[in-house]
Design a protein around this motif. Structure first.
Motif, PDB file in Angstrom:
ATOM      1  N   TRP A   1       1.111  -1.060   0.115  1.00 35.75           N
ATOM      2  CA  TRP A   1       0.125   0.325   0.201  1.00 35.75           C
ATOM      3  C   TRP A   1       0.917   1.306  -0.031  1.00 35.75           C
ATOM      4  O   TRP A   1       1.934   1.146  -0.034  1.00 35.75           O
ATOM      5  N   ASP A   2       0.354   2.096  -0.428  1.00 35.51           N
ATOM      6  CA  ASP A   2       1.218   3.221  -0.479  1.00 35.51           C
ATOM      7  C   ASP A   2       1.609   3.702  -1.831  1.00 35.51           C
ATOM      8  O   ASP A   2       2.868   5.207  -0.955  1.00 35.51           O
ATOM      9  N   ASN A   3       1.789   3.016  -2.417  1.00 35.55           N
ATOM     10  CA  ASN A   3       3.010   3.122  -3.209  1.00 35.55           C
ATOM     11  C   ASN A   3       3.190   3.863  -4.294  1.00 35.55           C
ATOM     12  O   ASN A   3       1.468   3.755  -4.809  1.00 35.55           O
TER      13      ASN A   3
ATOM     14  N   ASP B   1      -4.122   1.055  -3.001  1.00 33.25           N
ATOM     15  CA  ASP B   1      -3.639  -0.054  -2.658  1.00 33.25           C
ATOM     16  C   ASP B   1      -4.371  -0.923  -1.707  1.00 33.25           C
ATOM     17  O   ASP B   1      -5.627  -1.013  -2.373  1.00 33.25           O
TER      18      ASP B   1
END
Lengths: 636, 372
Positions: free
Chosen positions: B37-39, B76
C-alpha cells in the motif's frame, strides 16, 4: 493527476503532481519528467532507508546512565550494524548491475555508480568508526587500520584463488603479485603458504626460502589483550627490524630478485613500496603498509603527518585530489566537522551524514557547534534528511521518528509536513491521526478530522462524518451533522440512518444539537413502543430544559397533539400548564420567530400556523380539564 | 525469540496471507501472498519459504522468503484472501475487487476477473475495505457502506445491500454459510442473514459508552457463536453473539489501533493480534492446567482481563475458555512475538506452526516455530 501548481519560465512550463515535476519546453516535442531525489525511488536503496531507520530508533533508546565502557561497545556494534546494512545494499546493487550488463540504457550505469558511492560511503564510515568511535590507542590502532584496508581490498583473495587453482601456480603471471599483495597487507600466513609452492619447486634455494619464511613468522604483531606492553613490543619489533636489515645487507636474497623485493618491503623501504603502486592502488593502502613496516606503534595524533606525506608521495603532484581523498585526509587529521562538511557537499543525499553525525553526537564527539540558525549540526542534518523523506509517497512514515528526535525544531517541521500527506483512504487517515494524537498535535488532529468529515458529508456518509467529529471532539461539526439529520427528518418525515442515531451512546454529549437529536429519536421510539407517559415526560423536558432549539418547538408541540388527544390522560395538570407556558412563550411578543435558515419551510404559511396554534390551545385546554378532574377524583 | 528475522522488501505491506494447505496433508504452509500500500505502483506478491525448487541465490537464513512472482495492483491492497489454491481475491482502494490466478507452471500471476467499480460513491471512488470468501462466494464491504455478494463463476454482482451502514464498514467475516458479521467505525457489530430479502441486519451488537470504531473481526473456528474484535483503542473484545448485545469480555491489548485479530484455525485456544503500535501479541488460554502462570517460562506480560458480565448458566463443558469471564478460573497469557518495537504491524496470518506478518517498516517477519 496533475495538481494545480504550474509556473512558467521563459518557454518552459512546469507542472507538478505529488510524485514528480513534468517539464514541457515550447518547441521541443519531448515531455521531461524531473525528479528531485532519484535515490529515494530506488527499491534497493529503500531497504537501506528502512533498516537504518530501525537502527536509528534503537540508538536513540540507549540510556545515558550506562557506564561509558559499555556504551562504547554498544556504539561500535551499532556502527557495525549500519555498515552491514550498507554492505548488504551494495551487494544487492552489484547483483542487479551484473544482471543487466547486456542492456544499453542508463540503468546499468546508474547501478554501478550507486555501488561505487556506497563503497566510498562504507569506506569513510569504517574509518570514522576506527578513529573516532572505537578510538583505538597506539598499537591496536594499526591493527584496526589493517583490517580496514583488508576489507576494502578484497580482490587479493580472488587473485589468489585464480593462481592457486591454476595447473601450475608458480608459473602463473600473477603469482608474485599475490605474494607481495599479501605481504603489503600484513597477511604473513597467507603469504607463506603461497611461497611454499615456490619453495617446493626449488630445492636448491631452500636455505633462502627458509630464511624468508623465518623472518615472516617472527614478525611481531601487537596483541592488545595480551600482557605485553607497548614498550616491550617496540623493543621486540626493533630487534626484528634489525634482523631483516642485516639479511639485506648480507645480500642473502641477492640471487632471487623477488625475495629481495619482499625483504625490502619488510624493512620498510618506501621506494620499493612506491614501485608497487598498482598493487597498492590507493594512497591510504600505501599509508597503512608504510606504517606497518616503519612505525607500527603510531599514535593517533601522529597519523595526520604520515597521511599527508603518504598522499603526496603516492599521488601524482599534478593531479587534483578527489573528494574522497580530502575526506579521508580530514578524517586522519581528526577534523570531524571537515569530514561531515565535505561529505555533505560530495553526496547528493543526506542519509550518510545525518546518520553518521547522529552516531558521533551520541558518542559525544561533536562540540556544540552552533550554526547561525539556532540548531546544532546533528539536528540540522537530521531535519534535512527527514524533510527529504517526507517528499516520498511512502517513506514519510520513517521521517516522523527522525523529527521526534530533533528537540528544537522537529515538532514544528512535523506539524507543517504532516498536514500535506495526501489522505486517499480512511486507513491512511487513521495512521496519520494516530501520529498526531500521540504527539498532542491537536490543531492537526482537528484539521484532518474536519477534512475527512467534510468528505464523508459530501458523499452522504453521515455515520462516518459523525465518527470523525467524535474523534476530533469537534462540537461545531457534530452540530452541523445533527442539523443535517433534522433537515432530513423534516423533509422526509422519517429519520435516515436509524442505526446511527439509535446507538449514539455517550457521543450524544458532544454537542447540544446532537443530544437533542438523540433524545428526540428516543421520544419517537418510546411513542412507537406505546410508553406514552415516558414519551410525554421526555418531550416536555426537551422544551423546559432548553435542549430543543426554539425553532423546533412548534414541531415538538405538534408531536404532543396525539398524546393530548388520547382518551387516557397522559399529561398531568402541571405538565399541561408547562406546555401552555411553552406555547405562550413561543407565540407571545415578537409573534412567530423569524424564519430560521434551517427550517424555512416551517413558517411559510401564516394561516396554517394560526390554525395549528388554535388546535393546540384547544387540545391543551381539554387535556387540562381532564387532568384536573382525574387528579381531583378521590377513590371512595 | 529464535526463528524470526526481518526481510526488507521495499514496499509497505498492508496484508499477508498464507496459501491454504489441503486439510488431508499435514504439511506446513510454504507459500504466502502479500499486498502493498501507499506506493505509486502497488503490487501483490507471492513468496515461498519452502525449498521446493524456488530458492534464491543466497539463503543466509533457512526459510528466508523468496519472491516467486508479483503483479501490479491498481490502488492500495486493502484486503487479500485466498479463494482456493490458485486464486486470490483483493480489495482495492479504488473500489475494485480483483481475482488473481497463480499459474504454477510458469510461476506467473494473471487477472481472470475484475469488478472495477464495485464500491463507489455517486461521484468518486470509495475504497473497498474488506473481503471474505467461501468459494465460490465472495463478500466485500467498503467505505461506501455497501455489502456486495459476488460469485467467482459469474460476471455480474449477485446481490448488493445498499446503505447497509451509515459509516464505514471496516471488516467482514462469515459466521455461517449464509450469515456474515460486519464491524464499522461507530463500534457496532452487525449480523446479516443472506436468506432474508430485507436489507436490514438481523442483529446489532455494540459496546455501551464510547463508540470506538472496530477494525477487525474473527470468528472462533469451532464454536460459531464466539467472535473476537479489535478496535481503535486497542482493546480485544470477545463476544457471544447468541446472547446479549454487549461483549463478553474486554481486555486491554495494545496502545493503538488493533488491525487484525485471528484465532488459530486448528488450535483455537490461541489468538493473535497485531497493532499500529508495532506489537504482535500471542494470546493463549487454557482453563485446565494447574500450573500457575508465573511458574511458566518465557516472556509473558500479565494483562488485566475485565469481564463485562458473568458467564451465563449452562453446561460448563460447553463454555469455551474464552468465555470464562473470571480471570481466576481461566488462565490467559500473552507473549510479544516480535523481537523489538517496529512501525505498525498491519497484518498477520497463522496456519499450523507458521506465522507471517507485515509492517509499515517495509519488512516481513516469518516464524516457523510458533509454540502451539
Amino acid at each position: 493527476n496533475i495538481q494545480n501548481q504550474m509556473c512558467m519560465l521563459n518557454n518552459t512550463f512546469i507542472f507538478s503532481n505529488k510524485y514528480c515535476d513534468i517539464l514541457l519546453v515550447r518547441g521541443c516535442p519531448f515531455v521531461h519528467e524531473v525528479r528531485k531525489d532519484e535515490d529515494i525511488c530506488s527499491p534497493i536503496l529503500r531497504k537501506l532507508f528502512n533498516e537504518s531507520h530501525h537502527i536509528f530508533v534503537g540508538l536513540q533508546g540507549i540510556r545515558d546512565d550506562l557506564p561509558s565502557k559499555n556504551k562504547k561497545t554498544q556504539f561500535v556494534s551499532i556502527s557495525k550494524n549500519y555498515r552491514s546494512v550498507i554492505r548488504a545494499c551494495m551487494e544487492e546493487l552489484q547483483q542487479v548491475a551484473g544482471k543487466v550488463e547486456g542492456k544499453s540504457d542508463g540503468s546499468n550505469r546508474k547501478s554501478s555508480w550507486r555501488v561505487s558511492i556506497l563503497l566510498a560511503v562504507e569506506l569513510i564510515w569504517n574509518l570514522c568508526e576506527v578513529l573516532f568511535i572505537d578510538a583505538a590507542p597506539a598499537g591496536s590502532l594499526l591493527l584496526h587500520l589493517l583490517d580496514w584496508v583488508r576489507l576494502h581490498k578484497a580482490d587479493v583473495d580472488e587473485k589468489a584463488r585464480d593462481v592457486l587453482q591454476s595447473e601450475s601456480p608458480t608459473e602463473h603471471q600473477a603469482y608474485w603479485d599475490v605474494v607481495i599483495s599479501y605481504v603489503l597487507q600484513g597477511r604473513m600466513d597467507e603469504a607463506r603458504q603461497v611461497l611454499m609452492k615456490q619453495a617446493a619447486l626449488q630445492p636448491a634455494a631452500r636455505g633462502m626460502f627458509k630464511l624468508l619464511d623465518n623472518l615472516l613468522i617472527k614478525m611481531p604483531i601487537f596483541n592488545p589483550s595480551g600482557a605485553q606492553t607497548l614498550t616491550e613490543f617496540d623493543v621486540k619489533w626493533r630487534h626484528w627490524h634489525e634482523e631483516v636489515d642485516r639479511c639485506l645487507q648480507d645480500q642473502s636474497f641477492a640471487s632471487n630478485p623477488h625475495l629481495e623485493v619482499i625483504c625490502k618491503i619488510l624493512v620498510g623501504d618506501e621506494d620499493v613500496l612506491l614501485e608497487h603502486k598498482e598493487l597498492l592502488s590507493t594512497w591510504y593502502h600505501f599509508l597503512v603498509t608504510r606504517l606497518l613496516f616503519s612505525h607500527p606503534i603510531v599514535k593517533p595524533t601522529e597519523l595526520h603527518y604520515y597521511a599527508q606525506s603518504s598522499m603526496h608521495m603516492f599521488l601524482d603532484t599534478r593531479s587534483v585530489p578527489e573528494p574522497l581523498d580530502s575526506i579521508l585526509l580530514a578524517a586522519f587529521e581528526f577534523d570531524i566537522h571537515q569530514v561531515i562538511k565535505d561529505c555533505s557537499i560530495a553526496l547528493n543525499n543526506w542519509w550518510f551524514v545525518a546518520h553518521l553525525t547522529d552516531l558521533m553526537d551520541h558518542c559525544k564527539l561533536l562540540q556544540s557547534h552552533n550554526l547561525h540558525f539556532g540548531s546544532n549540526l546533528r539536528e540540522f542534518l537530521l531535519l534535512e534528511y527527514a524533510s527529504g523523506l517526507f517528499t516520498h509517497h511512502s517513506l514519510w512514515q520513517l521521517a516522523v521518528d527522525y523529527f521526534d528526535h530533533c528537540p528544537e525544531f522537529g515538532r514544528v517541521y512535523l506539524e507543517l509536513q504532516i498536514e500535506r500527506v495526501p489522505l486517499d483512504t480512511e486507513r491512511k487517515a487513521l495512521k496519520v491521526l494516530r501520529i498526531c494524537e500521540q504527539r498532542q498535535m491537536t490543531e492537526q488532529v482537528r484539521s484532518i478530522c474536519k477534512i475527512m468529515a467534510k468528505g464523508a458529508l459530501r458523499n452522504n456518509r453521515l455515520g462516518s462524518a459523525l465518527s470523525w467529529s467524535i474523534r476530533a471532539k469537534d462540537a461545531a461539526f457534530a452540530t452541523l451533522i445533527s442539523e443535517r439529520f433534522l433537515q432530513d427528518y423534516c423533509a422526509n418525515g422519517a429519520f435516515s440512518d436509524l442505526d446511527l442515531i439509535d446507538n449514539l451512546g455517550s457521543a450524544m454529549l458532544l454537542s447540544d444539537r446532537l443530544t437533542f437529536l438523540g433524545k428526540y429519536r428516543e421520544f419517537h421510539r418510546l411513542y412507537g413502543e406505546k410508553c406514552f407517559s415516558d414519551a410525554a415526560k421526555l418531550l416536555l423536558s426537551l422544551m423546559t430544559a432548553k435542549i430543543a432549539p426554539r425553532t423546533f418547538w412548534m414541531t415538538l408541540l405538534t408531536d404532543a397533539l396525539p398524546l393530548l388527544e388520547q382518551k387516557e390522560v397522559i399529561f398531568s395538570a402541571d405538565q399541561t400548564h408547562e406546555l401552555m407556558f411553552c406555547l405562550e412563550d413561543l407565540t407571545s411578543g415578537n409573534c412567530l420567530p423569524k424564519p430560521d435558515r434551517w427550517f424555512p419551510f416551517l413558517f411559510q404559511d401564516e394561516d396554517i400556523d394560526t390554525t395549528k396554534i388554535e388546535i393546540l390551545r384547544l387540545a391543551l385546554a381539554r387535556n387540562l380539564a381532564k387532568a384536573i378532574v382525574k387528579e381531583g377524583t378521590v377513590e371512595v | 525469540m529464535e526463528g524470526i528475522n526481518a526481510k526488507y522488501v521495499s514496499q509497505k505491506i498492508s496484508k499477508t496471507r498464507w496459501r491454504p494447505v489441503s486439510s488431508s496433508s499435514l504439511q506446513q504452509p510454504d507459500i504466502f501472498a502479500t499486498g502493498s500500500w501507499d506506493n505509486e505502483d502497488n503490487k501483490i506478491s507471492l513468496w515461498s519459504i519452502g525449498d521446493n525448487g524456488v530458492s534464491g541465490m543466497d539463503d543466509e537464513f533457512e526459510g528466508d522468503p523468496q519472491l516467486v512472482c508479483e503483479y501490479k495492483h491498481n490502488g492500495d491492497v486493502m484486503d487479500l484472501q485466498f479463494l482456493d489454491q490458485d486464486r486470490i481475491v483483493t480489495a482495492s482502494s479504488t473500489g475494485a475487487v480483483t481475482i488473481f490466478r497463480h499459474n504454477h507452471n510458469n510461476q506467473t500471476l494473471s487477472v481472470p476477473q475484475l469488478w472495477e467499480r464495485a464500491h463507489h460513491y455517486p461521484c468518486g471512488k470509495a475504497p473497498c475495505t474488506g473481503v471474505v470468501c467461501n468459494s465460490p462466494e465472495i463478500v466485500t464491504v467498503g467505505e461506501d457502506g455497501r455489502i456486495i455478494l459476488f460469485r467467482s463463476d459469474q460476471e455480474g454482482v449477485t446481490r448488493t445491500i445498499e446503505n447497509a451502514d451509515s459509516s464505514t464498514i471496516h471488516a467482514v467475516t462469515f459466521l455461517r454459510t449464509t450469515e456474515i458479521l460486519t464491524v464499522n467505525s461507530i463500534g457496532q457489530l452487525k449480523l446479516w442473514d443472506f436468506r432474508q430479502r430485507s436489507n436490514e441486519p438481523s442483529q446489532i451488537l455494540s459496546l455501551t459508552g464510547d463508540r470506538v470504531p472496530l477494525h477487525c473481526v474473527d470468528r472462533h473456528p469451532n464454536q460459531q457463536h464466539i467472535v473476537a474484535t479489535g478496535g481503535q483503542d486497542g482493546m480485544l473484545c470477545i463476544w457471544d453473539v447468541r446472547q446479549g448485545k454487549m461483549p463478553f469480555s474486554l481486555m486491554e491489548a495494545h496502545s493503538a489501533e488493533m488491525w487484525e485479530v485471528h484465532f488459530h484455525p486448528s488450535n483455537p485456544d490461541h489468538l493473535f493480534s497485531c497493532s499500529e503500535d508495532g506489537s504482535l501479541l500471542h494470546w493463549e488460554t487454557s482453563s485446565n492446567s494447574d500450573t500457575p502462570s508465573f511458574l511458566q517460562g518465557g516472556r509473558n506480560a500479565s494483562i488485566t482481563s475485565r469481564s463485562a458480565i458473568a458467564p451465563a448458566g449452562g453446561n460448563q463443558s460447553l463454555i469455551s475458555a474464552w468465555l470464562t469471564g473470571d480471570s481466576g478460573k481461566g488462565r490467559l497469557e500473552t507473549t510479544h512475538m516480535l523481537p523489538s518495537q517496529t512501525l505498525s504491524v498491519n497484518s498477520l496470518d497463522v496456519l499450523g506452526q507458521c506465522l507471517v506478518c507485515g509492517t509499515d517498516g517495509e519488512a516481513i517477519y516469518v516464524n516457523r516455530l510458533v509454540p502451539i
